[in-house]
Write a protein that holds these residues in place. Sequence first.
Motif, mmCIF file in Angstrom:
data_model
loop_
_atom_site.group_PDB
_atom_site.id
_atom_site.type_symbol
_atom_site.label_atom_id
_atom_site.label_comp_id
_atom_site.label_asym_id
_atom_site.label_seq_id
_atom_site.Cartn_x
_atom_site.Cartn_y
_atom_site.Cartn_z
ATOM 1 N N THR A 243 0.842 -1.199 0.000
ATOM 2 C CA THR A 243 0.000 0.000 0.000
ATOM 3 C C THR A 243 0.876 1.247 0.000
ATOM 4 O O THR A 243 2.004 1.249 0.507
ATOM 5 N N GLY A 244 0.344 2.294 -0.588
ATOM 6 C CA GLY A 244 1.073 3.551 -0.658
ATOM 7 C C GLY A 244 0.139 4.726 -0.791
ATOM 8 O O GLY A 244 -1.090 4.570 -0.747
ATOM 9 N N VAL A 245 0.703 5.897 -0.968
ATOM 10 C CA VAL A 245 -0.062 7.132 -1.157
ATOM 11 C C VAL A 245 0.506 7.858 -2.373
ATOM 12 O O VAL A 245 1.720 8.091 -2.458
ATOM 13 N N MET A 246 -0.365 8.196 -3.326
ATOM 14 C CA MET A 246 0.058 8.943 -4.513
ATOM 15 C C MET A 246 0.100 10.421 -4.151
ATOM 16 O O MET A 246 -0.931 11.083 -4.090
ATOM 17 N N ARG A 247 1.285 10.929 -3.868
ATOM 18 C CA ARG A 247 1.398 12.320 -3.438
ATOM 19 C C ARG A 247 0.918 13.270 -4.526
ATOM 20 O O ARG A 247 0.190 14.227 -4.279
ATOM 21 N N GLU A 248 1.363 13.006 -5.726
ATOM 22 C CA GLU A 248 0.991 13.803 -6.902
ATOM 23 C C GLU A 248 1.376 12.975 -8.113
ATOM 24 O O GLU A 248 1.917 11.867 -7.975
ATOM 25 N N TYR A 250 3.346 11.230 -10.730
ATOM 26 C CA TYR A 250 4.741 10.781 -10.831
ATOM 27 C C TYR A 250 5.482 10.721 -9.495
ATOM 28 O O TYR A 250 6.702 10.559 -9.486
ATOM 29 N N LEU A 251 4.760 10.806 -8.376
ATOM 30 C CA LEU A 251 5.427 10.717 -7.081
ATOM 31 C C LEU A 251 4.554 9.917 -6.115
ATOM 32 O O LEU A 251 3.432 10.322 -5.803
ATOM 33 N N VAL A 252 5.084 8.773 -5.652
ATOM 34 C CA VAL A 252 4.328 7.899 -4.764
ATOM 35 C C VAL A 252 5.148 7.635 -3.499
ATOM 36 O O VAL A 252 6.381 7.579 -3.543
ATOM 37 N N ALA A 253 4.452 7.499 -2.379
ATOM 38 C CA ALA A 253 5.108 7.183 -1.106
ATOM 39 C C ALA A 253 4.715 5.778 -0.681
ATOM 40 O O ALA A 253 3.535 5.414 -0.697
ATOM 41 N N PHE A 254 5.716 4.974 -0.335
ATOM 42 C CA PHE A 254 5.472 3.665 0.268
ATOM 43 C C PHE A 254 6.726 3.254 1.027
ATOM 44 O O PHE A 254 7.816 3.773 0.773
ATOM 45 N N ALA A 255 6.554 2.363 1.972
ATOM 46 C CA ALA A 255 7.668 1.876 2.790
ATOM 47 C C ALA A 255 8.445 3.023 3.432
ATOM 48 O O ALA A 255 9.663 2.946 3.606
ATOM 49 N N GLU A 270 -4.046 10.245 -2.714
ATOM 50 C CA GLU A 270 -4.953 9.093 -2.789
ATOM 51 C C GLU A 270 -4.218 7.829 -2.364
ATOM 52 O O GLU A 270 -3.080 7.584 -2.767
ATOM 53 N N ARG A 271 -4.882 6.994 -1.553
ATOM 54 C CA ARG A 271 -4.309 5.706 -1.189
ATOM 55 C C ARG A 271 -4.349 4.782 -2.398
ATOM 56 O O ARG A 271 -5.352 4.702 -3.111
ATOM 57 N N VAL A 272 -3.237 4.098 -2.639
ATOM 58 C CA VAL A 272 -3.112 3.253 -3.823
ATOM 59 C C VAL A 272 -2.408 1.953 -3.437
ATOM 60 O O VAL A 272 -1.936 1.789 -2.306
ATOM 61 N N GLU A 273 -2.350 1.049 -4.396
ATOM 62 C CA GLU A 273 -1.526 -0.151 -4.275
ATOM 63 C C GLU A 273 -0.370 -0.034 -5.256
ATOM 64 O O GLU A 273 -0.548 0.389 -6.398
ATOM 65 N N VAL A 274 0.794 -0.415 -4.810
ATOM 66 C CA VAL A 274 2.017 -0.300 -5.604
ATOM 67 C C VAL A 274 2.496 -1.706 -5.967
ATOM 68 O O VAL A 274 2.608 -2.574 -5.106
ATOM 69 N N VAL A 275 2.753 -1.925 -7.257
ATOM 70 C CA VAL A 275 3.194 -3.232 -7.744
ATOM 71 C C VAL A 275 4.631 -3.131 -8.245
ATOM 72 O O VAL A 275 4.970 -2.254 -9.042
ATOM 73 N N LEU A 276 5.462 -4.045 -7.778
ATOM 74 C CA LEU A 276 6.824 -4.204 -8.283
ATOM 75 C C LEU A 276 7.047 -5.694 -8.533
ATOM 76 O O LEU A 276 6.905 -6.516 -7.625
ATOM 77 N N ILE A 342 1.304 1.703 -10.426
ATOM 78 C CA ILE A 342 0.345 2.173 -9.429
ATOM 79 C C ILE A 342 -1.059 1.695 -9.796
ATOM 80 O O ILE A 342 -1.489 1.847 -10.936
ATOM 81 N N MET A 343 -1.768 1.136 -8.822
ATOM 82 C CA MET A 343 -3.147 0.691 -9.025
ATOM 83 C C MET A 343 -4.065 1.369 -8.005
ATOM 84 O O MET A 343 -3.706 1.500 -6.831
ATOM 85 N N ARG A 344 -5.236 1.773 -8.475
ATOM 86 C CA ARG A 344 -6.276 2.186 -7.553
ATOM 87 C C ARG A 344 -6.884 0.949 -6.908
ATOM 88 O O ARG A 344 -6.904 -0.133 -7.494
ATOM 89 N N PHE A 345 -7.441 1.115 -5.711
ATOM 90 C CA PHE A 345 -8.088 -0.002 -5.039
ATOM 91 C C PHE A 345 -9.326 -0.429 -5.820
ATOM 92 O O PHE A 345 -10.231 0.377 -6.068
ATOM 93 N N ASN A 346 -9.351 -1.715 -6.249
ATOM 94 C CA ASN A 346 -10.525 -2.318 -6.898
ATOM 95 C C ASN A 346 -11.011 -1.522 -8.107
ATOM 96 O O ASN A 346 -12.205 -1.436 -8.366
#
Length: 361
Positions: A243-248, A250-255, A270-276, A342-346
Amino acid sequence: MAQPIIEFKNVVKSYNETPVLKGVDLEIEAGKFYTLLGPSGSGKTTILRLIAGFESANSGDIVFEGKRINDVPANKRRVNTVFQNYALFPNLNVFDNVAFGMNLRGVAKNKIKDKVTEMLGMVRLSGYENREISELSGGQQQRVAIARALANDPEVLLLDEPLSALDYKLRKDMQSELRELQQRLGITFIFVTHDQEEALAMSDWIFVMNEGKILQNGTPVDIYDEPINHFVANFIGESNIVTGVMREDYLVAFAGKEFENVDAGMRPNERVEVVLRPEDLDLTTPENGKLVVTIDRQLFRGDYYEIFAHDEDNNEWQIQATNESVVDSRQGLTFDPEDIHIMRFNESEEDFDARIENYDE
């Protein structure tokens, strides 16, 4: 897109009031290899049976070359099916199995002989005409079933998990053979499987299904690189999802850190899911890593090591590395902005398409 050869328009199917297909829409173009991919019970085989005419829809339209075929009987549809158990006739030899449909249609004997010879040559079984079915291996039986289906000159070939009973090496060989055969013939193949590796290797286009719905459709590369939700990301290959937060854009926060990426179109914070993906992660020294992880365990997979680790926020990470690591050691984890998805929830496929379209504009 060219005029589709097959269309489903809001097709609903239930068995004893249990919904199996929940308003399915799809389009199939002529001359491509399509795969219906999903877990057991997702509705894949039901779609195949509706196309073949073995089942009837409760509502919605099934269209073949622009004409509604809901009420057209199975024997009048220009499709043929290769079943999971092949459905060969054990009391008939190879020649008579392949010729069966043509005999029913009253095709002339000399034409049947020529067609059977041609089809057996196509599936690499020339000279097997007089063999009994019981004398054939599983792979050879599958080839006979394909030859029998193709002998009827279908415009669409339906394949219901035909490789599932084969051992691993034979299954891989048959994947290549089926793909090559489809390309050589240029007819439409619709293939059902629950094996994501099989779908990625063989298909021009994949429909990912779950619980009676098509969650995403696209090329194998699109679906692998751009899964729209947690189910698709988890079902198509191995994934690290945090899980992460899309700050803006091209910029995401996680871990506990912020990372540049190439995704956009979400709301700020926005809260998002991050895939690597595991193959996109590299181990390095702790000082050079974007994250610091502790190695928990590893498995040797032949051409790579499958390594499991956790970061300082206790997110679990799966990594594919060419070199062995040391359990309990601290390592740096690095990746490129392009590797972050980056994925939105559901998020639905319609929402995903609208977001990308709005962003592109």
